[in-house]
Design a protein around this motif. Structure first.
Motif, PDB file in Angstrom:
ATOM      1  N   ALA A  30     -21.257 -14.454 -28.991  1.00  0.00           N
ATOM      2  CA  ALA A  30     -22.617 -14.362 -28.447  1.00  0.00           C
ATOM      3  C   ALA A  30     -23.618 -14.991 -29.410  1.00  0.00           C
ATOM      4  O   ALA A  30     -23.603 -14.712 -30.614  1.00  0.00           O
ATOM      5  N   LYS A  33     -27.022 -11.503 -28.653  1.00  0.00           N
ATOM      6  CA  LYS A  33     -26.014 -10.433 -28.646  1.00  0.00           C
ATOM      7  C   LYS A  33     -26.254  -9.364 -27.595  1.00  0.00           C
ATOM      8  O   LYS A  33     -27.401  -9.059 -27.255  1.00  0.00           O
ATOM      9  N   TYR A  34     -25.123  -8.802 -27.174  1.00  0.00           N
ATOM     10  CA  TYR A  34     -25.114  -7.538 -26.404  1.00  0.00           C
ATOM     11  C   TYR A  34     -24.854  -6.425 -27.404  1.00  0.00           C
ATOM     12  O   TYR A  34     -23.910  -6.493 -28.190  1.00  0.00           O
ATOM     13  N   LYS A  37     -25.466   0.251 -24.455  1.00  0.00           N
ATOM     14  CA  LYS A  37     -25.269   0.395 -23.000  1.00  0.00           C
ATOM     15  C   LYS A  37     -26.294   1.368 -22.435  1.00  0.00           C
ATOM     16  O   LYS A  37     -26.536   2.408 -23.043  1.00  0.00           O
ATOM     17  N   ARG A  88      -7.609   2.521 -21.889  1.00  0.00           N
ATOM     18  CA  ARG A  88      -8.609   1.606 -21.319  1.00  0.00           C
ATOM     19  C   ARG A  88      -7.971   0.654 -20.314  1.00  0.00           C
ATOM     20  O   ARG A  88      -8.570   0.328 -19.294  1.00  0.00           O
ATOM     21  N   SER A 123     -11.446  -8.002 -27.226  1.00  0.00           N
ATOM     22  CA  SER A 123     -11.623  -7.252 -25.982  1.00  0.00           C
ATOM     23  C   SER A 123     -12.259  -8.155 -24.925  1.00  0.00           C
ATOM     24  O   SER A 123     -12.045  -7.947 -23.733  1.00  0.00           O
ATOM     25  N   SER A 155     -14.952  -4.395 -20.654  1.00  0.00           N
ATOM     26  CA  SER A 155     -15.757  -4.645 -21.854  1.00  0.00           C
ATOM     27  C   SER A 155     -16.879  -5.575 -21.429  1.00  0.00           C
ATOM     28  O   SER A 155     -16.609  -6.599 -20.791  1.00  0.00           O
ATOM     29  N   ALA A 156     -18.114  -5.237 -21.774  1.00  0.00           N
ATOM     30  CA  ALA A 156     -19.222  -6.046 -21.253  1.00  0.00           C
ATOM     31  C   ALA A 156     -19.094  -7.505 -21.684  1.00  0.00           C
ATOM     32  O   ALA A 156     -19.386  -8.420 -20.910  1.00  0.00           O
ATOM     33  N   SER A 157     -18.641  -7.735 -22.923  1.00  0.00           N
ATOM     34  CA  SER A 157     -18.529  -9.118 -23.391  1.00  0.00           C
ATOM     35  C   SER A 157     -17.465  -9.900 -22.603  1.00  0.00           C
ATOM     36  O   SER A 157     -17.505 -11.128 -22.558  1.00  0.00           O
ATOM     37  N   ARG A 160     -18.421 -12.478 -19.859  1.00  0.00           N
ATOM     38  CA  ARG A 160     -18.808 -13.850 -20.228  1.00  0.00           C
ATOM     39  C   ARG A 160     -17.594 -14.754 -20.371  1.00  0.00           C
ATOM     40  O   ARG A 160     -17.690 -15.964 -20.192  1.00  0.00           O
ATOM     41  N   SER A 211     -16.754  -1.186 -31.894  1.00  0.00           N
ATOM     42  CA  SER A 211     -18.105  -1.565 -31.490  1.00  0.00           C
ATOM     43  C   SER A 211     -18.634  -0.591 -30.445  1.00  0.00           C
ATOM     44  O   SER A 211     -19.832  -0.313 -30.395  1.00  0.00           O
ATOM     45  N   ARG A 212     -17.738  -0.045 -29.637  1.00  0.00           N
ATOM     46  CA  ARG A 212     -18.189   0.898 -28.605  1.00  0.00           C
ATOM     47  C   ARG A 212     -18.854   2.116 -29.243  1.00  0.00           C
ATOM     48  O   ARG A 212     -19.941   2.530 -28.852  1.00  0.00           O
ATOM     49  N   MET A 215     -22.146   1.029 -31.218  1.00  0.00           N
ATOM     50  CA  MET A 215     -23.360   0.721 -30.437  1.00  0.00           C
ATOM     51  C   MET A 215     -23.964   1.987 -29.836  1.00  0.00           C
ATOM     52  O   MET A 215     -25.185   2.126 -29.745  1.00  0.00           O
ATOM     53  N   ASP A 302     -20.607 -10.527 -35.780  1.00  0.00           N
ATOM     54  CA  ASP A 302     -20.470  -9.516 -34.737  1.00  0.00           C
ATOM     55  C   ASP A 302     -20.098  -8.176 -35.359  1.00  0.00           C
ATOM     56  O   ASP A 302     -20.513  -7.894 -36.467  1.00  0.00           O
TER      57      ASP A 302
HETATM   58  C1  2P0 Z   1     -21.440  -9.437 -28.203  1.00  0.00           C
HETATM   59  N1  2P0 Z   1     -20.342  -7.520 -29.358  1.00  0.00           N
HETATM   60  O1  2P0 Z   1     -22.420  -9.711 -27.500  1.00  0.00           O
HETATM   61  C2  2P0 Z   1     -21.566  -8.215 -29.092  1.00  0.00           C
HETATM   62  C3  2P0 Z   1     -22.136  -8.548 -30.425  1.00  0.00           C
HETATM   63  C4  2P0 Z   1     -20.179  -7.260 -30.736  1.00  0.00           C
HETATM   64  C5  2P0 Z   1     -21.441  -7.655 -31.396  1.00  0.00           C
HETATM   65  O2  2P0 Z   1     -19.801  -7.362 -27.231  1.00  0.00           O
HETATM   66  O3  2P0 Z   1     -18.106  -1.292 -25.331  1.00  0.00           O
HETATM   67  O4  2P0 Z   1     -16.145  -5.004 -27.018  1.00  0.00           O
HETATM   68  O5  2P0 Z   1     -16.291  -2.765 -24.542  1.00  0.00           O
HETATM   69  O6  2P0 Z   1     -18.626  -3.158 -23.756  1.00  0.00           O
HETATM   70  O7  2P0 Z   1     -17.886  -5.934 -25.427  1.00  0.00           O
HETATM   71  C6  2P0 Z   1     -18.464  -6.148 -28.658  1.00  0.00           C
HETATM   72  O8  2P0 Z   1     -18.525  -5.141 -27.759  1.00  0.00           O
HETATM   73  O9  2P0 Z   1     -18.003  -3.546 -26.154  1.00  0.00           O
HETATM   74  C7  2P0 Z   1     -19.575  -7.044 -28.372  1.00  0.00           C
HETATM   75  P1  2P0 Z   1     -17.749  -2.664 -24.870  1.00  0.00           P
HETATM   76  P2  2P0 Z   1     -17.544  -4.999 -26.516  1.00  0.00           P
HETATM   77  O10 2P0 Z   1     -20.415 -10.154 -28.237  1.00  0.00           O
END
Ligand code: 2P0
Length: 349
Positions: A30, A33-34, A37, A88, A123, A155-157, A160, A211-212, A215, A302
């Motif tokens: 990213a 970044k995300y 939640k 999961r 993930s 996983s939200a990422s 993408r 990261s879950r 965050m 990240d």
């Molecule tokens: C991202 N990360 O945008 C951010 C930046 C890490 C830092 O997305 O809880 O494994 O499964 O939705 O997607 C890592 O978090 O978390 C992440 P979940 P995910 O890439």
């Protein structure tokens, strides 16, 4: 001009063989970044995010239906998955079964070419590949938008990584079904921008805090979180303009400030979450020195100590050399923009 090897649109049944459905997906990094939640169960982010899918570290996942078996089996890198990773995957299969109106258990086999859980988006590639393979195995005909929505539930990422090149994940609006429907990823066409991303693997081991968990803790306890989430909106608007212009310096500056801001929110959490190690900081110093010496190079980090450095492809070897000098013993490789998730066809090896 990069093509991103666009994902072929195929009816899911074409990807199903006696050996199940196999999908390949790549991680993404990213630039916006995300983090955080607003709905933990549906996995709805607080902020929009924008990423580049890489051409390295693919995940290959096969889903084979096993009618009559006592339950699902999940094999990760050759060994039975245990604990949370296993849960999961099974929860994700339950979701796919619910959508497909089917009940058969499945055998899932996954291979990651990326170190799992090391802040290198395994993930993202993992749930993107699982979404594509499981949808095919259970006969769900989903377009890319629907696949990205489905991958998000893992996983939200991962939403993408359904797309190649650059992709934007919408945080969506509303709650419940409205939020679920409006939170998905879409490609961001940037035909004339093809940077290199030098990945510095400072430590490839699994991270201390997922990261879950991190965050959630950040959202709940960091007084800086709301300010970063707000500033991220401006970062995204600026990033889109910089990408349209193909302006590496602007893209890099915005990505760097957005990443530092995210880490600042974690450092201000109570207690702090700190992913950055001394080797991370040494690499960051090296990147700063490169810029002072006239080489455009910009860092992003990240949920782990590894650093990814955005630069011109022609400068990648020099950037890699600088990174290695700053953090001897780390491993370095250069990625470019990569393809979206896709089913592997019958005749492919
Ligand atoms: C991202 N990360 O945008 C951010 C930046 C890490 C830092 O997305 O809880 O494994 O499964 O939705 O997607 C890592 O978090 O978390 C992440 P979940 P995910 O890439």
């Amino acid at each position: 001009m990069p093509t991103d090897h666009a994902r072929e649109t195929v009816e899911p049944r074409h990807g199903v063989t006696d050996r199940g459905s196999t999908a390949v997906a790549h991680p993404n990094i990213a630039l916006i970044k995300y983090w955080g939640k607003r709905d933990e169960e549906l996995i709805i982010p607080y902020v929009d995010s924008l990423s580049m899918t890489l051409d390295v570290f693919p995940t290959t996942t096969t889903v084979r239906l096993t009618p009559g078996a006592g339950g699902d089996t999940v094999t990760l890198d050759g060994a039975p998955a245990q604990g949370e990773p296993r849960q999961r995957v099974i929860a994700f299969l339950d979701l796919v079964r619910e959508l497909a109106g089917r009940a058969e258990p499945a055998a899932v086999t996954t291979r990651n070419a990326v170190p799992t859980g090391a802040g290198l988006a395994s993930s993202a590639s993992g749930f993107a590949a699982l979404a594509v393979a499981a949808a095919a195995a259970y006969g769900l005909a989903l377009d890319d938008t629907a696949l990205s929505r489905l991958a998000r539930r893992g996983s939200a990422s991962a939403s993408r990584s359904i797309f190649g090149g650059f992709a934007l994940c919408h945080a969506g609006q509303g709650v419940g079904a409205a939020a679920d429907h409006s939170s998905y990823a879409e490609p961001v066409p940037v035909p004339d921008f093809d940077p290199a991303l030098v990945v510095a693997l400072v430590n490839a081991g699994p991270k201390a805090v997922s990261s879950r968990t991190a965050m959630r803790h950040t959202v709940e306890t960091s007084p800086l979180y709301p300010a970063w989430a707000m500033s991220s909106k401006g970062d995204l608007a600026d990033m889109r303009e910089a990408l349209d212009r193909g302006d590496l310096d602007a893209v890099g500056e915005i990505a760097e400030r957005n990443a530092f801001g995210m880490h600042a929110t974690m450092l201000a959490a109570r207690p702090a979450v700190r992913y950055l190690s001394p080797a991370t900081v040494a690499v960051l110093d090296g990147v700063l020195q490169l810029r002072r010496d006239g080489t455009p190079a910009y860092a992003t980090m990240d949920a782990g100590p590894n650093v990814k450095v955005l630069c011109r492809p022609a400068d990648a070897a020099q950037v890699a050399e600088t990174v290695l000098a700053a953090a001897p013993g780390c491993s370095v490789l250069t990625a470019r923009r990569g393809p979206g998730a896709r089913l592997r066809m019958r005749n492919e090896p």
